[in-house]
Design a protein around this motif. Structure first.
Motif, mmCIF file in Angstrom:
data_model
loop_
_atom_site.group_PDB
_atom_site.id
_atom_site.type_symbol
_atom_site.label_atom_id
_atom_site.label_comp_id
_atom_site.label_asym_id
_atom_site.label_seq_id
_atom_site.Cartn_x
_atom_site.Cartn_y
_atom_site.Cartn_z
ATOM 1 N N ALA A 296 -81.226 29.240 39.043
ATOM 2 C CA ALA A 296 -80.799 27.853 39.266
ATOM 3 C C ALA A 296 -80.077 27.732 40.611
ATOM 4 O O ALA A 296 -79.462 28.688 41.090
ATOM 5 C CB ALA A 296 -79.863 27.428 38.132
ATOM 6 N N TYR A 297 -80.132 26.548 41.185
ATOM 7 C CA TYR A 297 -79.375 26.260 42.411
ATOM 8 C C TYR A 297 -77.896 26.641 42.196
ATOM 9 O O TYR A 297 -77.373 26.533 41.083
ATOM 10 C CB TYR A 297 -79.405 24.766 42.744
ATOM 11 C CG TYR A 297 -80.764 24.141 42.973
ATOM 12 C CD1 TYR A 297 -81.792 24.818 43.626
ATOM 13 C CD2 TYR A 297 -81.009 22.828 42.552
ATOM 14 C CE1 TYR A 297 -83.029 24.203 43.858
ATOM 15 C CE2 TYR A 297 -82.237 22.212 42.786
ATOM 16 C CZ TYR A 297 -83.242 22.911 43.428
ATOM 17 O OH TYR A 297 -84.443 22.297 43.636
ATOM 18 N N ARG A 298 -77.250 26.991 43.274
ATOM 19 C CA ARG A 298 -75.828 27.366 43.190
ATOM 20 C C ARG A 298 -74.949 26.172 42.805
ATOM 21 O O ARG A 298 -73.806 26.323 42.376
ATOM 22 C CB ARG A 298 -75.375 27.954 44.531
ATOM 23 C CG ARG A 298 -74.042 28.672 44.477
ATOM 24 C CD ARG A 298 -73.831 29.524 45.719
ATOM 25 N NE ARG A 298 -72.613 30.328 45.609
ATOM 26 C CZ ARG A 298 -71.432 29.949 46.051
ATOM 27 N NH1 ARG A 298 -71.290 28.778 46.659
ATOM 28 N NH2 ARG A 298 -70.383 30.733 45.896
ATOM 29 N N THR A 299 -75.519 24.976 42.938
ATOM 30 C CA THR A 299 -74.764 23.760 42.580
ATOM 31 C C THR A 299 -74.594 23.596 41.068
ATOM 32 O O THR A 299 -73.817 22.740 40.635
ATOM 33 C CB THR A 299 -75.552 22.531 43.065
ATOM 34 O OG1 THR A 299 -76.910 22.657 42.617
ATOM 35 C CG2 THR A 299 -75.524 22.419 44.573
ATOM 36 N N GLU A 300 -75.363 24.372 40.288
ATOM 37 C CA GLU A 300 -75.448 24.084 38.847
ATOM 38 C C GLU A 300 -74.388 24.774 38.002
ATOM 39 O O GLU A 300 -73.926 25.875 38.322
ATOM 40 C CB GLU A 300 -76.840 24.492 38.336
ATOM 41 C CG GLU A 300 -77.963 23.752 39.037
ATOM 42 C CD GLU A 300 -77.733 22.257 39.078
ATOM 43 O OE1 GLU A 300 -77.903 21.595 38.037
ATOM 44 O OE2 GLU A 300 -77.375 21.735 40.161
ATOM 45 N N ASP A 301 -74.057 24.118 36.882
ATOM 46 C CA ASP A 301 -73.250 24.766 35.846
ATOM 47 C C ASP A 301 -74.232 25.301 34.794
ATOM 48 O O ASP A 301 -75.441 25.309 35.013
ATOM 49 C CB ASP A 301 -72.229 23.783 35.256
ATOM 50 C CG ASP A 301 -72.890 22.543 34.652
ATOM 51 O OD1 ASP A 301 -74.134 22.552 34.467
ATOM 52 O OD2 ASP A 301 -72.183 21.566 34.362
ATOM 53 N N ILE A 302 -73.718 25.732 33.645
ATOM 54 C CA ILE A 302 -74.600 26.357 32.641
ATOM 55 C C ILE A 302 -75.682 25.380 32.162
ATOM 56 O O ILE A 302 -76.833 25.762 31.959
ATOM 57 C CB ILE A 302 -73.775 26.885 31.437
ATOM 58 C CG1 ILE A 302 -72.773 27.942 31.919
ATOM 59 C CG2 ILE A 302 -74.687 27.421 30.340
ATOM 60 C CD1 ILE A 302 -73.325 29.315 32.152
ATOM 61 N N ASP A 303 -75.333 24.112 32.007
ATOM 62 C CA ASP A 303 -76.355 23.137 31.591
ATOM 63 C C ASP A 303 -77.486 23.088 32.615
ATOM 64 O O ASP A 303 -78.666 22.988 32.256
ATOM 65 C CB ASP A 303 -75.756 21.727 31.459
ATOM 66 C CG ASP A 303 -74.853 21.616 30.236
ATOM 67 O OD1 ASP A 303 -74.946 22.502 29.356
ATOM 68 O OD2 ASP A 303 -74.041 20.663 30.190
ATOM 69 N N GLY A 304 -77.088 23.166 33.879
ATOM 70 C CA GLY A 304 -78.090 23.148 34.946
ATOM 71 C C GLY A 304 -79.010 24.365 34.886
ATOM 72 O O GLY A 304 -80.187 24.283 35.251
ATOM 73 N N VAL A 305 -78.464 25.490 34.427
ATOM 74 C CA VAL A 305 -79.288 26.698 34.277
ATOM 75 C C VAL A 305 -80.403 26.445 33.266
ATOM 76 O O VAL A 305 -81.565 26.815 33.486
ATOM 77 C CB VAL A 305 -78.409 27.896 33.835
ATOM 78 C CG1 VAL A 305 -79.269 29.082 33.410
ATOM 79 C CG2 VAL A 305 -77.462 28.295 34.968
ATOM 80 N N TRP A 306 -80.070 25.780 32.179
ATOM 81 C CA TRP A 306 -81.105 25.528 31.164
ATOM 82 C C TRP A 306 -82.055 24.423 31.617
ATOM 83 O O TRP A 306 -83.234 24.431 31.245
ATOM 84 C CB TRP A 306 -80.470 25.290 29.783
ATOM 85 C CG TRP A 306 -79.787 26.553 29.338
ATOM 86 C CD1 TRP A 306 -78.443 26.769 29.209
ATOM 87 C CD2 TRP A 306 -80.414 27.823 29.062
ATOM 88 N NE1 TRP A 306 -78.197 28.078 28.867
ATOM 89 C CE2 TRP A 306 -79.384 28.748 28.757
ATOM 90 C CE3 TRP A 306 -81.733 28.266 29.042
ATOM 91 C CZ2 TRP A 306 -79.646 30.083 28.439
ATOM 92 C CZ3 TRP A 306 -81.996 29.595 28.720
ATOM 93 C CH2 TRP A 306 -80.956 30.488 28.429
ATOM 94 N N ASP A 307 -81.554 23.496 32.453
ATOM 95 C CA ASP A 307 -82.472 22.514 33.074
ATOM 96 C C ASP A 307 -83.481 23.248 33.949
ATOM 97 O O ASP A 307 -84.676 22.933 33.972
ATOM 98 C CB ASP A 307 -81.712 21.523 33.966
ATOM 99 C CG ASP A 307 -80.891 20.527 33.163
ATOM 100 O OD1 ASP A 307 -81.197 20.318 31.970
ATOM 101 O OD2 ASP A 307 -79.929 19.954 33.732
ATOM 102 N N PHE A 308 -82.964 24.244 34.687
ATOM 103 C CA PHE A 308 -83.812 25.052 35.564
ATOM 104 C C PHE A 308 -84.908 25.771 34.749
ATOM 105 O O PHE A 308 -86.088 25.729 35.098
ATOM 106 C CB PHE A 308 -82.934 26.055 36.333
ATOM 107 C CG PHE A 308 -83.592 27.361 36.625
ATOM 108 C CD1 PHE A 308 -84.445 27.492 37.712
ATOM 109 C CD2 PHE A 308 -83.405 28.456 35.777
ATOM 110 C CE1 PHE A 308 -85.096 28.701 37.956
ATOM 111 C CE2 PHE A 308 -84.042 29.656 36.017
ATOM 112 C CZ PHE A 308 -84.896 29.782 37.104
ATOM 113 N N ALA A 309 -84.481 26.417 33.652
ATOM 114 C CA ALA A 309 -85.444 27.195 32.848
ATOM 115 C C ALA A 309 -86.498 26.266 32.264
ATOM 116 O O ALA A 309 -87.714 26.555 32.313
ATOM 117 C CB ALA A 309 -84.710 27.950 31.741
ATOM 118 N N SER A 310 -86.056 25.148 31.733
ATOM 119 C CA SER A 310 -86.987 24.189 31.160
ATOM 120 C C SER A 310 -87.941 23.672 32.242
ATOM 121 O O SER A 310 -89.151 23.542 32.018
ATOM 122 C CB SER A 310 -86.164 23.068 30.525
ATOM 123 O OG SER A 310 -86.867 21.870 30.540
ATOM 124 N N GLY A 311 -87.399 23.429 33.435
ATOM 125 C CA GLY A 311 -88.231 22.926 34.539
ATOM 126 C C GLY A 311 -89.337 23.895 34.920
ATOM 127 O O GLY A 311 -90.481 23.484 35.151
#
Ligand code: GCO
Ligand code: MN
Ligand code: MN
Length: 393
Positions: A296-311
């Protein structure tokens, strides 16, 4: 969100512990996210619809752990993997983080370092087998140089070969049914890495003692960094049945290894890659794990990590649907058929030289001016690809 593209285990999507577990450190700043424990990563991946989780030995078992600690850690991890219905299809060895590998592992000039690397890889393979892995990836993270003053480059290649031959022979001796997949990268962290591209690897594999059990693990970012085509690298591997594994991600040409969410750069390149892997344009599909080596982008928190994986997974599925639609499109088929037309079965003539085939070849009425005058309609074909991608077709 369109549920059609929700991932499920039979889509064969896998992630490394080091991918969703990446805490966002870079050479200019420390971590921005808390570390997720390996077992929480497994739970998260299962919830997200993945098929499996991959790992380096030291993603799970800290460097230098005792055998008893390793057994306990692997046991606890595998309990959760099994509870969650996940698999560990691929395992790999970290031959790059510890300072002992600062000048290479299998290609270090110091035979003691090479011996240590082989022993570490052997232990990681045992651990992978225990977890049910079928593929062992080798990414030579430190196999390279900043200066070619260091050694005769031919020695490095020979030592690389010896180490892989040693490990393959030992693997066979153990009765393990495993495949090795070699991953190329042109640079980073070393100034120049040996065996820089998938093409280099494919040739090198042919020189190994147990070439049958060795294939490649191409990565989008690694082919794109120097501006090469991932589609062509993967196609060359598939054509000789050597695509044993794949690292999907995205990359802007000419940058450091960005490991971006799959399909987030060069959408068209990703589309043609998925089309190739899915085999919608004719030849057999790739049926191995679809591994995302990205973070995930360095801008992300843990929720963003799962957005990344789903994406990553959704984009693959969307592109697979687009590829199927593109190849089923009548106008696409017409353009391709016109370009491939062979009413006189001339293609077959070229498959084998015989005095008879040569005679027929010589007698053909081939008019270069008429052939040269034909347009191919690839402008239209490519626009059709774009319109499928844009969702207007
Ligand atoms: C990188 C590589 C790694 C490998 C991994 C598995 O550039 O860092 O892509 O992520 O894929 O070590 O072998
Ligand atoms: Mn990479
Ligand atoms: Mn990789």
């Amino acid at each position: 969100m369109n549920e059609l593209y929700n991932p499920a285990p039979d889509d064969r999507f896998t992630f490394g512990l080091w991918t969703v577990g990446n805490p966002g450190a870079d050479p200019f700043g420390g971590p921005v996210r808390p570390r997720i424990s390996p077992t929480d990563i497994v739970r998260g991946l299962a919830k997200a619809g993945a098929y499996g989780v991959n790992l380096h030995d030291n993603d799970l078992v800290p460097f230098g752990s005792s055998a008893a600690d390793q057994d306990r850690i692997v046991g606890e991890f595998m309990d959760v993997v099994q509870d969650c219905g996940l698999r560990v299809p691929m395992a790999t060895t970290n031959l790059f983080s510890h300072p002992v590998f600062r000048d290479g592992a299998f290609t270090s000039s110091d035979p003691k370092v090479r011996a240590f690397a082989v022993r570490k890889a052997k232990r990681a393979i045992d651990m992978g087998v225990e977890m049910g892995a079928e593929t062992i990836v080798f990414w030579g993270g430190r196999e390279g140089v900043e200066t070619d003053a260091a050694r005769d480059c031919r020695d490095a290649i020979s030592w690389y070969r010896e180490c892989l031959d040693f490990l393959a022979a030992w693997t066979l001796d153990q009765g393990y049914s495993l495949r090795f997949a070699l991953e190329a990268k042109p640079n980073e962290p070393r100034g120049d890495m040996y065996l820089a591209t998938t093409g280099h690897m494919l040739h090198f594999i042919d020189t190994l003692d147990h070439a049958d059990m060795v294939g490649v693990n191409p990565e989008v970012a690694h082919e794109n960094m120097p501006g090469l085509s991932m589609v062509h690298a993967v196609a060359q591997a598939m054509e000789v049945n050597k695509l044993f594994h794949i690292d999907l991600n995205a990359q802007k040409i000419g940058r450091y290894d960005q490991d971006l969410r799959f399909g987030s750069e060069d959408v068209k390149g990703a589309f043609f890659l998925v089309r190739l892997l899915e085999g919608t344009c004719g030849r057999p599909a790739y049926t191995g794990p679809l591994h995302f080596d990205a973070h995930a982008y360095r801008t992300e928190d843990i929720d963003g990590v799962w957005d990344f994986a789903s994406g990553c997974m959704r984009t693959y599925k969307i592109l697979a649907a687009k590829a199927a639609a593109f190849d089923a499109d009548k106008e696409v088929q017409e353009i391709l058929a016109a370009n491939h037309a062979d009413p006189d079965r001339i293609g077959a003539l070229l498959k084998d030289y015989t005095p008879e085939s040569l005679e027929t070849l010589e007698a053909l009425d081939l008019d270069p001016e008429a052939l040269a005058a034909q347009g191919h309609r690839y402008e239209r074909l490519d626009q059709l690809a774009m319109e499928h991608l844009f969702g207007v077709r």
